[in-house]
Every structure is written in structure tokens, then in C-alpha cells.
Design a protein around this motif. Sequence first.
Motif, PDB file in Angstrom:
ATOM      1  N   ASP A 139       0.825  -1.308  -0.392  1.00 55.97           N
ATOM      2  CA  ASP A 139      -0.165   0.494   0.222  1.00 55.97           C
ATOM      3  C   ASP A 139       0.621   1.277  -0.525  1.00 55.97           C
ATOM      4  OD1 ASP A 139       0.142  -0.924   2.741  1.00 55.97           O
ATOM      5  OD2 ASP A 139      -0.230   1.172   3.206  1.00 55.97           O
ATOM      6  N   LYS A 140       2.065   1.356   0.868  1.00 57.47           N
ATOM      7  CA  LYS A 140       2.925   2.049  -0.048  1.00 57.47           C
ATOM      8  C   LYS A 140       3.792   2.129  -0.025  1.00 57.47           C
ATOM      9  CE  LYS A 140       3.676   2.569   5.598  1.00 57.47           C
ATOM     10  NZ  LYS A 140       2.857   1.856   5.816  1.00 57.47           N
ATOM     11  N   LEU A 141       3.505   1.984  -1.410  1.00 50.56           N
ATOM     12  CA  LEU A 141       4.267   1.397  -3.044  1.00 50.56           C
ATOM     13  C   LEU A 141       3.450   2.006  -3.928  1.00 50.56           C
ATOM     14  CD1 LEU A 141       5.776  -1.845  -2.667  1.00 50.56           C
ATOM     15  CD2 LEU A 141       6.910   0.595  -2.244  1.00 50.56           C
ATOM     16  N   VAL A 142       2.091   1.833  -3.233  1.00 46.73           N
ATOM     17  CA  VAL A 142       1.116   2.020  -4.186  1.00 46.73           C
ATOM     18  C   VAL A 142       0.794   3.916  -3.908  1.00 46.73           C
ATOM     19  CG1 VAL A 142      -1.203   2.541  -4.668  1.00 46.73           C
ATOM     20  CG2 VAL A 142      -0.525   0.307  -4.344  1.00 46.73           C
ATOM     21  N   ASP A 143       1.449   4.452  -3.152  1.00 43.38           N
ATOM     22  CA  ASP A 143       1.168   5.867  -2.571  1.00 43.38           C
ATOM     23  C   ASP A 143       2.409   6.647  -3.369  1.00 43.38           C
ATOM     24  OD1 ASP A 143      -1.221   5.305  -0.689  1.00 43.38           O
ATOM     25  OD2 ASP A 143      -0.415   5.633   0.917  1.00 43.38           O
ATOM     26  N   ASP A 144       3.559   5.598  -3.275  1.00 42.18           N
ATOM     27  CA  ASP A 144       4.326   6.505  -3.758  1.00 42.18           C
ATOM     28  C   ASP A 144       4.363   6.747  -5.196  1.00 42.18           C
ATOM     29  OD1 ASP A 144       6.235   6.497  -1.268  1.00 42.18           O
ATOM     30  OD2 ASP A 144       7.289   4.715  -2.315  1.00 42.18           O
ATOM     31  N   VAL A 145       4.153   5.839  -6.262  1.00 44.62           N
ATOM     32  CA  VAL A 145       3.286   6.141  -7.559  1.00 44.62           C
ATOM     33  C   VAL A 145       2.744   7.163  -7.980  1.00 44.62           C
ATOM     34  CG1 VAL A 145       2.507   4.704  -9.560  1.00 44.62           C
ATOM     35  CG2 VAL A 145       3.745   3.522  -7.644  1.00 44.62           C
ATOM     36  N   CYS A 146       1.130   6.977  -6.762  1.00 42.66           N
ATOM     37  CA  CYS A 146       0.832   7.623  -6.512  1.00 42.66           C
ATOM     38  C   CYS A 146       1.042   9.726  -6.983  1.00 42.66           C
ATOM     39  CB  CYS A 146      -0.845   8.393  -6.532  1.00 42.66           C
ATOM     40  SG  CYS A 146      -1.744   6.356  -7.053  1.00 42.66           S
ATOM     41  N   GLN A 147       2.086   9.481  -5.618  1.00 42.53           N
ATOM     42  CA  GLN A 147       3.047  10.656  -5.100  1.00 42.53           C
ATOM     43  C   GLN A 147       3.488  11.488  -6.289  1.00 42.53           C
ATOM     44  OE1 GLN A 147       4.234  10.481  -0.872  1.00 42.53           O
ATOM     45  NE2 GLN A 147       1.967   9.519  -0.729  1.00 42.53           N
ATOM     46  N   VAL A 148       4.325  10.592  -6.761  1.00 42.84           N
ATOM     47  CA  VAL A 148       4.865  10.838  -8.421  1.00 42.84           C
ATOM     48  C   VAL A 148       4.751  11.411  -8.674  1.00 42.84           C
ATOM     49  CG1 VAL A 148       6.596  10.032  -9.723  1.00 42.84           C
ATOM     50  CG2 VAL A 148       7.365   9.372  -7.859  1.00 42.84           C
ATOM     51  N   ALA A 149       3.161  11.466  -9.372  1.00 40.68           N
ATOM     52  CA  ALA A 149       1.942  11.280 -10.901  1.00 40.68           C
ATOM     53  C   ALA A 149       1.864  12.512  -9.962  1.00 40.68           C
ATOM     54  CB  ALA A 149       0.914  10.450 -10.976  1.00 40.68           C
TER      55      ALA A 149
END
Length: 331
Positions: free
Chosen positions: A126-136
Motif C-alpha cells: 500500500d505504501k508502494l502504491v502511494d509512492d506511485v500516485c504521489q510521484v504522478a
Amino acid sequence: MNVLLVGAAIVALLFLVLAVGAYASLDRSGRYTDRAAALPVVSADGDSDEGLVRIPVGDWAFRARVRNLSGQGDPVIMLHGWPQSSIAWEPLLSAAADQGHPAVAFDLRGYSPEARPASVHEYTVDKLVDDVCQVADALGFERFHLVGHDWGAATGWALVMTRPERVISWAALSIPHSYSFLKALSTDRDQRRRSAYILLFRLPWLPEALLAWGRHRVMRRLMYRFMPEAHAAEYLAMLAEPGALTAVLNFYRAMGKGKSMASQPEVDLPVLFVWGNRDPAAGRFAAEHQARYMRGPYRFVELDGGHWLLERRTERVVRAVLAHISAYRSA
């Protein structure tokens, strides 16, 4: 008793040799981190349109490769696998940019020196998913095409199940849908055999000692011999830093922790899955079983190859992914 003592002494000696060899393999100069910290900063309104950059996200910064950020096509985000970095995506980055897409591949947490938390619990999916969205978000990408390999694929599957509104299309390499993979682990003896290495990687300190010993000899011979020399050099420079190998192994140690995956595993997005039929990590059962979770357009490309498809089947992978992106451009 003497036999037991001798056996215990031999085991202790082996552990000592491993520990000393692993310790001697560390690079304490900080050069890799310093070079990452000196990279230009990129943002939605920044000037860095090409090359190796830093993407600030909160208190962290992700090391990344970007191409054509001012392009007018749909954005494309690429997620690398274990134990690699964004350099693995260079062929697809260039090809996507040539077709007008803003293209980004960033080093995941643990791989980016300025985004390397110590706790195992910081490496849950879930934290890895957050990273993708925050980079986007940092780049101003409201929606994007997503491509992932290995752990990048595992992260991508979680993202398309939980935040499908962010994704235009999804292309996964090597690792199938998470639910299908779990089904294979519970019912398919072949997949359990292929995944036995995960049990080793979840142990404390021993995998670090084995993988770092002799200046990462095991990794050089079993993994990086398939890679371009420049790619292997970057991976080894990153992993030689104190704490880096533990950080990337924490992806495995964090499995089963964190927030639960989506209760509805169906994926109602355009999906491309590219799989090598000689992949030692992911067997046929999971690759074929995942079709039952697809509710949108779905294409399964089977290649005569192993796990390192980007390196060994570059042209086929790039062609398939670009065709997929082109077929499902946003309106």
C-alpha cells in the motif's frame, strides 16, 4: 558431544566468513547517495525535461529518469523490479518519448537513497502504491499509462485494483495478478517450488550476508550476467551502500503486512500481460489463471524467454507495450 562441537564450530566459522565477506563488500564512501542528492529537481512546472533527476515527494526525493516531460501525449510511468533500478527501462523510455509521451521511470523506495526508510513496515504494497500516485501528483499527471516488471508489476496490480481512476492502461511483465499468484502458491506445487527463494529472502540478515558476500558474487553470477554492463554497474553501486540491500529485501519481509488488498480483484481496465515461458519465478498456472479477473480488454503475450524480458527480449517487449498504449490513448 565432540562431533556436535565440531559441527557447531564449522557452522559458526561459515557464518563468520559470510559476515566478514559481506561487510568487506560495503561502500561507505557515500558517493552514490551524494550523486543522487546532486541531481536536478523536477516538478510539474520545472525545467528538467530529460535525463536523470530527483522528484521531491514530502520529505523524500525519488531518483528518476524522465523523457519528454513537456510532451503532449499521455504520461507513462514505469516501475522496475527486484533488484534493479530505473535504468532497466531506458529502451522503453526513449521509445515512448519518441511517440510523444511524457515518460518517467523512478527508483522505488529503498532503491532511491533519499527514500530509504529503515522499518520493514515502510515497505508494504500500500505504501508502494502511494509512492506511485504521489510521484504522478508531483509531475502533474492526473492519469497515466502504467508499466511494471517483477515487484513493479506486483505494485501495479495493487494500484489498478485500488485506484483504477488514476490509470489509463496497465502493462505487467513477468508477475501476474496478485490473487492469481496467491492461488498458485496455495494449489500449484510448481509455483511453490519456484517461490521457495522468498522464504530465504524473508529471513533476518542471512540473505544480506549471502548476496553481499564476495562483492555481490551471487548477484553478479545469477542475475546481473544477463544485464547490460552499465545497468549492472548501477545496481551494484546502489546495493553496495550500507542499508541498501536490507531495504530492497524488506519488500519481501513486508509481504502480508500493511493494508489489505482490494476485496474485489476484478480489473476493469485495458491490461497487457507479457510472460516468459521459461521464467523461473512465475509459472504457467498463475499466468493463465489471471484471465478470470479481467473485465476490460485483455491481451496475454507469451514469449520464449525467462524473467529478464526487458534485457533479453527488448524489441518484443517495447513493441508490445507501445502498441498497447497506442490502442488505449485517453480521449
